[in-house]
Design a protein around this motif. Structure first.
Motif, PDB file in Angstrom:
ATOM      1  N   ALA A   1      38.376 -78.039  76.575  1.00  0.00           N
ATOM      2  CA  ALA A   1      38.643 -77.966  75.139  1.00  0.00           C
ATOM      3  C   ALA A   1      39.771 -78.893  74.706  1.00  0.00           C
ATOM      4  O   ALA A   1      39.842 -79.294  73.546  1.00  0.00           O
ATOM      5  CB  ALA A   1      38.974 -76.520  74.755  1.00  0.00           C
ATOM      6  N   THR A   2      40.676 -79.243  75.627  1.00  0.00           N
ATOM      7  CA  THR A   2      41.806 -80.106  75.270  1.00  0.00           C
ATOM      8  C   THR A   2      41.602 -81.548  75.731  1.00  0.00           C
ATOM      9  O   THR A   2      42.560 -82.323  75.767  1.00  0.00           O
ATOM     10  CB  THR A   2      43.100 -79.561  75.906  1.00  0.00           C
ATOM     11  OG1 THR A   2      42.933 -79.507  77.333  1.00  0.00           O
ATOM     12  CG2 THR A   2      43.438 -78.186  75.373  1.00  0.00           C
ATOM     13  N   ALA A   3      40.361 -81.904  76.072  1.00  0.00           N
ATOM     14  CA  ALA A   3      40.112 -83.238  76.627  1.00  0.00           C
ATOM     15  C   ALA A   3      40.539 -84.349  75.676  1.00  0.00           C
ATOM     16  O   ALA A   3      41.041 -85.389  76.099  1.00  0.00           O
ATOM     17  CB  ALA A   3      38.635 -83.382  76.979  1.00  0.00           C
ATOM     18  N   GLY A   4      40.386 -84.155  74.369  1.00  0.00           N
ATOM     19  CA  GLY A   4      40.751 -85.207  73.424  1.00  0.00           C
ATOM     20  C   GLY A   4      42.037 -84.942  72.677  1.00  0.00           C
ATOM     21  O   GLY A   4      42.357 -85.649  71.697  1.00  0.00           O
ATOM     22  N   MET A   5      42.793 -83.985  73.111  1.00  0.00           N
ATOM     23  CA  MET A   5      44.011 -83.591  72.392  1.00  0.00           C
ATOM     24  C   MET A   5      45.158 -84.522  72.761  1.00  0.00           C
ATOM     25  O   MET A   5      45.292 -84.977  73.896  1.00  0.00           O
ATOM     26  CB  MET A   5      44.358 -82.137  72.728  1.00  0.00           C
ATOM     27  CG  MET A   5      45.510 -81.551  71.922  1.00  0.00           C
ATOM     28  SD  MET A   5      45.766 -79.787  72.260  1.00  0.00           S
ATOM     29  CE  MET A   5      44.308 -79.087  71.508  1.00  0.00           C
ATOM     30  N   SER A   6      46.015 -84.816  71.783  1.00  0.00           N
ATOM     31  CA  SER A   6      47.154 -85.716  72.020  1.00  0.00           C
ATOM     32  C   SER A   6      48.205 -85.048  72.900  1.00  0.00           C
ATOM     33  O   SER A   6      48.346 -83.815  72.883  1.00  0.00           O
ATOM     34  CB  SER A   6      47.782 -86.111  70.687  1.00  0.00           C
ATOM     35  OG  SER A   6      48.370 -84.974  70.070  1.00  0.00           O
ATOM     36  N   PRO A   7      48.940 -85.824  73.693  1.00  0.00           N
ATOM     37  CA  PRO A   7      49.997 -85.238  74.541  1.00  0.00           C
ATOM     38  C   PRO A   7      51.048 -84.485  73.732  1.00  0.00           C
ATOM     39  O   PRO A   7      51.556 -83.449  74.176  1.00  0.00           O
ATOM     40  CB  PRO A   7      50.587 -86.446  75.252  1.00  0.00           C
ATOM     41  CG  PRO A   7      49.490 -87.468  75.240  1.00  0.00           C
ATOM     42  CD  PRO A   7      48.753 -87.257  73.954  1.00  0.00           C
ATOM     43  N   GLY A   8      51.364 -84.993  72.514  1.00  0.00           N
ATOM     44  CA  GLY A   8      52.366 -84.319  71.694  1.00  0.00           C
ATOM     45  C   GLY A   8      51.937 -82.927  71.290  1.00  0.00           C
ATOM     46  O   GLY A   8      52.728 -81.977  71.304  1.00  0.00           O
ATOM     47  N   ARG A   9      50.638 -82.793  70.933  1.00  0.00           N
ATOM     48  CA  ARG A   9      50.134 -81.484  70.534  1.00  0.00           C
ATOM     49  C   ARG A   9      50.150 -80.526  71.727  1.00  0.00           C
ATOM     50  O   ARG A   9      50.473 -79.332  71.557  1.00  0.00           O
ATOM     51  CB  ARG A   9      48.711 -81.650  69.996  1.00  0.00           C
ATOM     52  CG  ARG A   9      48.028 -80.348  69.627  1.00  0.00           C
ATOM     53  CD  ARG A   9      48.724 -79.634  68.482  1.00  0.00           C
ATOM     54  NE  ARG A   9      48.135 -78.333  68.227  1.00  0.00           N
ATOM     55  CZ  ARG A   9      48.825 -77.220  68.051  1.00  0.00           C
ATOM     56  NH1 ARG A   9      50.164 -77.236  68.080  1.00  0.00           N
ATOM     57  NH2 ARG A   9      48.213 -76.078  67.809  1.00  0.00           N
ATOM     58  N   LEU A  10      49.869 -81.033  72.906  1.00  0.00           N
ATOM     59  CA  LEU A  10      49.923 -80.184  74.084  1.00  0.00           C
ATOM     60  C   LEU A  10      51.336 -79.668  74.329  1.00  0.00           C
ATOM     61  O   LEU A  10      51.536 -78.493  74.679  1.00  0.00           O
ATOM     62  CB  LEU A  10      49.434 -80.963  75.311  1.00  0.00           C
ATOM     63  CG  LEU A  10      47.914 -81.156  75.446  1.00  0.00           C
ATOM     64  CD1 LEU A  10      47.606 -82.110  76.587  1.00  0.00           C
ATOM     65  CD2 LEU A  10      47.231 -79.811  75.701  1.00  0.00           C
TER      66      LEU A  10
ATOM     67  N   THR B   1      56.294 -80.588  80.071  1.00  0.00           N
ATOM     68  CA  THR B   1      55.856 -81.329  81.257  1.00  0.00           C
ATOM     69  C   THR B   1      55.874 -82.822  80.929  1.00  0.00           C
ATOM     70  O   THR B   1      56.028 -83.227  79.774  1.00  0.00           O
ATOM     71  CB  THR B   1      54.436 -80.912  81.667  1.00  0.00           C
ATOM     72  OG1 THR B   1      53.546 -81.235  80.595  1.00  0.00           O
ATOM     73  CG2 THR B   1      54.368 -79.418  81.940  1.00  0.00           C
ATOM     74  N   HIS B   2      55.673 -83.639  81.975  1.00  0.00           N
ATOM     75  CA  HIS B   2      55.762 -85.082  81.803  1.00  0.00           C
ATOM     76  C   HIS B   2      54.422 -85.734  81.500  1.00  0.00           C
ATOM     77  O   HIS B   2      54.392 -86.908  81.140  1.00  0.00           O
ATOM     78  CB  HIS B   2      56.365 -85.721  83.064  1.00  0.00           C
ATOM     79  CG  HIS B   2      57.757 -85.247  83.343  1.00  0.00           C
ATOM     80  ND1 HIS B   2      58.834 -85.603  82.575  1.00  0.00           N
ATOM     81  CD2 HIS B   2      58.237 -84.418  84.321  1.00  0.00           C
ATOM     82  CE1 HIS B   2      59.923 -85.032  83.057  1.00  0.00           C
ATOM     83  NE2 HIS B   2      59.585 -84.296  84.125  1.00  0.00           N
ATOM     84  N   ASP B   3      53.296 -84.998  81.666  1.00  0.00           N
ATOM     85  CA  ASP B   3      51.986 -85.625  81.438  1.00  0.00           C
ATOM     86  C   ASP B   3      51.006 -84.553  80.977  1.00  0.00           C
ATOM     87  O   ASP B   3      51.220 -83.353  81.182  1.00  0.00           O
ATOM     88  CB  ASP B   3      51.477 -86.280  82.723  1.00  0.00           C
ATOM     89  CG  ASP B   3      51.360 -85.297  83.869  1.00  0.00           C
ATOM     90  OD1 ASP B   3      50.334 -84.606  83.956  1.00  0.00           O
ATOM     91  OD2 ASP B   3      52.345 -85.197  84.653  1.00  0.00           O
ATOM     92  N   PRO B   4      49.904 -84.975  80.327  1.00  0.00           N
ATOM     93  CA  PRO B   4      48.930 -84.003  79.818  1.00  0.00           C
ATOM     94  C   PRO B   4      48.271 -83.166  80.919  1.00  0.00           C
ATOM     95  O   PRO B   4      47.951 -82.008  80.703  1.00  0.00           O
ATOM     96  CB  PRO B   4      47.891 -84.891  79.110  1.00  0.00           C
ATOM     97  CG  PRO B   4      48.607 -86.150  78.787  1.00  0.00           C
ATOM     98  CD  PRO B   4      49.595 -86.348  79.895  1.00  0.00           C
ATOM     99  N   VAL B   5      48.056 -83.762  82.089  1.00  0.00           N
ATOM    100  CA  VAL B   5      47.383 -83.016  83.157  1.00  0.00           C
ATOM    101  C   VAL B   5      48.192 -81.799  83.564  1.00  0.00           C
ATOM    102  O   VAL B   5      47.662 -80.685  83.690  1.00  0.00           O
ATOM    103  CB  VAL B   5      47.135 -83.938  84.365  1.00  0.00           C
ATOM    104  CG1 VAL B   5      46.547 -83.146  85.525  1.00  0.00           C
ATOM    105  CG2 VAL B   5      46.212 -85.087  83.988  1.00  0.00           C
TER     106      VAL B   5
END
Length: 823
Positions: free
Chosen positions: A158-167, A179-183
């Motif tokens: 569900a978060t595949a296209g979500m921006s890192p900032g939003r995460l 965290t330092h990265d979206p993963v």
């Protein structure tokens, strides 16, 4: 056969199976045998194709399907304990007592998993269960194809296209460190949602309205629409990732969060045990058998009456095929029944090969020569002929009057009535009836529930009216079984139980059981003074046929009432009977004296019969009594015939003889047709027959189930082909003759081939050869040479599992097999 390491692919898992297990796979999925795979790898590839997987899923029962659906939403691979918890829950829900249900699921899961493994839908050891990729794609949740589990995508999906900032904003709202990265952000959020303790603490801080929103989504569908300015509860959920955006106006409840709210369950109600078919009524088995036998006799009489109705040529066939609505209504009126029931009798006679098209230019329906053979059989054998034609039939009379996919009406005997699922549904319905105690009539609703559990994907989702095709087929089967005498008062009869046991022996046993219950034909009637005759039971065929010409059937039932009229007596005289013959016939077959009014009726009609003679001029009327002709000319009703006098005793008409006959009969005369020589034409009921016809072949639902012989041969061929494809060979040294690329056909010179084959014959070793057939197709084989002479090698072919002889000039090359431990 076994492996020391866990299988890495489906092909390796199949290769590790025994022959009996492979035969079970091919029996359960016969489409894999068409054609026989060359080796295990090809079998595995074919087992993973979309069409084959869909067919396999359609044949799963509800719990096996639920198990596959749970695996589709589980991690890949998934351990057995994870699968079990998805079906039973994690035991931390405090709202429901699920101990009994959990124990039932735990007991049933190994069987469901064994079914999935046998059909090659699941492979791997218990600690690494894998669902076949195609099955996962079909069963996994997606916006276009929601899963029956009601679950949505995972957090990662569900978060595949979500921006890192939003995460990072979601992590902050949930109290998680940045965290330092979206993963790693997605991993942290997934870990939170799968941690029962931390997730419970997060939901404890949620507004009550937000929990209500989750309650509406938790069991599916997991998607909801939101406005550009969502309400505070929705905003609270969205800020914390409990609702993730799918589009600008759609949000979804992530799978991990839904599973927490469900206490870890993939399905709201697991169904590990099939529903029980309950009894609607308990009846006396003997009363059931008598009722079924009575209906069986009625079925025989109705089919015979129908075909006798069309004995001289039935109604015309529509251009698109089938019977018109008007003709169906007319036939229903003649049979004194409803149109749907008439459609059943028509289709039954057609399916038994008793009725077909005559094949003429103006096609009409007519009885076939098989009908005359059928009439010569005993009543019980005639019934088994109809019943055995009904059981495997794919034509569905219940569809008559409906519409096809293009909106066209479906007609009786039309070309669009075949439904390949019908025989399977019919057989399974009767099998469930046979499983009940004798005399037990099932509750139709529980019967439908049981069949829906056994094949949940075979039809559309059931409605309150049971409008899906499978449910309608079940109800039609129950109605048709009652009409045919398979059941009596809703319960399966004893002769029907015998019929279901075996195709040939079952038919003989059914006939033996049915024969004592059928009424014996009678050789007499009871004549009454009101010009009627009462047949107190079924009549012998010669008596019934003659009486049907001499009198008209007035009523049917336990006894048949015939009425004598001037028209019916004239019909008998037209058929060549004389008045004396009719008197003798009635006196011989009546248990009561022949009433005087009936004798007077016969004599009066016979005296006037043939006084007028009709011939072809275009048509003429001849009579020795001029006064009769004068009377006809003076009658206004004869105006349409345009009669004129040719001679004192002859009138000519501008109408055909048949029309002239009917018109004069309506005017009260009893004319007779005559030939060109002046002889009276005798008009007997003509028997129009079609050329020999074969009954319509059922439309198969798929490949037929292979027999044991075919399965054994197929398994041997697959094993042998796999041996040839995977055998370890000695590789010649670089630059030496016979060097070949791995997997390619070996290449050696003729001298090398001959020497190697002769050496193998002397030592009894096996060789890998490349061989080209006379048609030019190349193949690889593993052979054990036995004899080499005359340019041929006789060898045991491991690939074909038989001894064969090969021309040496067709062998492209040979290679020795590696010893144990080599390669």
């Amino acid at each position: 056969m076994g492996t020391t390491t866990p299988p890495r692919t489906l092909a390796e898992a199949l290769r590790a199976r025994g022959d009996e297990s492979l035969a079970g796979l091919l029996r359960a999925r016969p489409d894999l045998l068409n054609p026989v795979p060359n080796d295990i790898t090809q079998l595995a590839t074919r087992a993973g194709t979309r069409a084959s997987v869909v067919r396999a899923l359609e044949h799963l029962d509800r719990f096996a399907l639920q198990t596959a659906e749970a695996l589709a939403v589980a991690p890949d691979p998934a351990p057995y304990d994870t699968l079990l918890s998805l079906l039973t829950g994690d035991g931390l829900d405090d709202g429901e007592q699920r101990d009994d249900a959990g124990a039932t699921v735990t007991a049933a899961l190994p069987g469901a998993l064994a079914t999935l493994r046998e059909q090659a839908l699941v492979w791997g050891e218990d600690d690494r269960l894998r669902l076949v990729r195609t099955a996962r794609e079909l069963l996994a949740p997606s916006p276009q194809h929601p899963s029956p589990t009601g679950l949505g995508p995972t957090v990662a999906e569900a978060t595949a296209g979500m921006s890192p900032g939003r995460l990072q904003e979601i992590l902050a709202a949930t109290g998680l460190p940045a965290t330092h990265d979206p993963v790693s952000a997605v991993a942290a959020l997934s870990a939170l949602f799968t941690d029962r303790t931390r997730m419970a603490e997060l939901l404890d801080t949620a507004p009550v309205e937000a929990l209500s929103v989750l309650d509406r989504l938790v069991w599916g569908p997991p998607y909801g629409e939101v406005t550009p300015n969502p309400t505070p509860p929705v905003k609270w959920l969205r800020d914390r990732g409990l609702l993730l955006p799918v589009s600008t106006r759609t949000v979804v409840l992530p799978r991990e969060a839904a599973l927490h709210l469900r206490a870890g369950r993939a399905h709201r109600v697991p169904e590990p045990v099939p529903p029980v078919v309950t009894a609607a009524a308990e009846r006396d088995p003997q009363a059931v058998d008598r009722a079924a036998a009575g209906q069986a006799f009625t079925a025989l009489a109705t089919v015979e009456e129908l075909l006798k109705l069309w004995n001289g040529g039935g109604p015309p066939i529509l251009r698109a095929g089938g019977l018109s609505v008007r003709e169906l209504k007319r036939t229903a009126t003649a049979l004194d029944t409803t149109e749907p029931v008439t459609a059943f009798w028509l289709e039954l006679a057609y399916g038994a090969g008793l009725l077909a098209s005559d094949g003429e230019t103006d096609e009409r329906y007519a009885p076939t020569p098989a009908y005359d053979e059928w009439l010569d059989l005993s009543a019980e054998d005639r019934w088994t002929r109809l019943a055995t034609a009904w059981l495997p039939a794919t034509r569905v009379p219940g569809l008559v009057g409906g519409q096809d996919a293009k909106g066209r009406a479906l007609s009786a005997l039309g070309p669009e009535l075949d439904r390949s699922a019908a025989p399977g549904v019919r057989a399974r319905t009767l099998a469930l009836l046979a499983a009940l105690a004798p005399g037990t009539a099932p509750d139709p609703e529980t019967l439908l529930q049981r069949l829906r559990w056994e094949r949940p994907l075979r039809g559309a989702a059931p409605t309150a009216e049971g409008s899906d095709l499978r449910s309608r087929l079940v109800l039609w089967t129950l109605n048709e079984a009652e009409l045919l005498g398979i059941t009596g008062r809703g319960a399966l009869a004893a002769h029907a139980r015998a019929l279901l046991l075996d195709e040939e022996e079952g038919a003989r046993a059914a006939a033996r059981l049915l024969a004592p219950l059928l009424p014996e034909p009678l050789d007499h009637v009871l004549l009454q003074a009101d010009l009627t005759a009462v047949a107190p039971g079924p009549l012998e065929r010669p008596l019934a046929e003659t009486l049907s010409v001499l009198a008209d059937v007035e009523s049917k039932g336990g006894a048949t009432v015939y009425r004598f009229t001037p028209g019916s007596v004239r019909r008998a005289l037209d058929a060549g009977q004389a008045a004396a013959d009719l008197h003798a016939f009635l006196a011989a077959h009546s248990r009561t004296p022949v009433p005087q009014p009936l004798s007077y009726l016969i004599d009066d009609v016979a005296r006037r019969h043939g006084h007028l003679r009709i011939g072809a001029a275009s048509a003429y009327v001849r009579c020795d009594d001029e006064a009769v002709l004068n009377e006809i000319l003076a009658d206004r009703r004869s105006t349409g015939l345009r009669l004129r006098r040719l001679a004192p005793t002859v009138l000519a008409a501008q109408a055909d003889p048949g029309s002239l006959l009917e018109a004069l009969r309506e005017m009260g005369y009893a004319p007779a047709a005559e030939s060109a020589e002046g002889d009276v034409l005798i008009t007997r009921a003509g028997a129009r027959r079609t050329p020999p016809r074969t009954p319509p072949a059922p439309v198969p639902e798929g490949p037929p189930t292979p027999d044991t012989t075919l399965l054994g041969a197929a398994v041997r061929a697959i094993r042998a082909g796999d041996t040839a494809a995977t055998v370890v060979r000695k590789e010649p040294g670089e630059g030496t003759p016979g060097a070949h690329a791995s997997g390619s056909l070996p290449r050696t010179t003729s001298a090398e081939t001959l020497a190697t084959v002769q050496a193998a014959a002397m030592t009894g070793s096996s060789l890998w050869i490349g061989y080209v057939t006379a048609e030019g197709s190349a193949s690889q084989r593993v052979i054990a040479p036995v004899r080499v002479e005359g340019g041929f090698v006789t060898a045991y072919d491991h690939t074909a599992d038989e001894v064969r002889t090969y021309p040496l000039h067709r062998i492209t090359g040979v290679a020795e097999l590696a010893e144990d431990g080599e390669g």
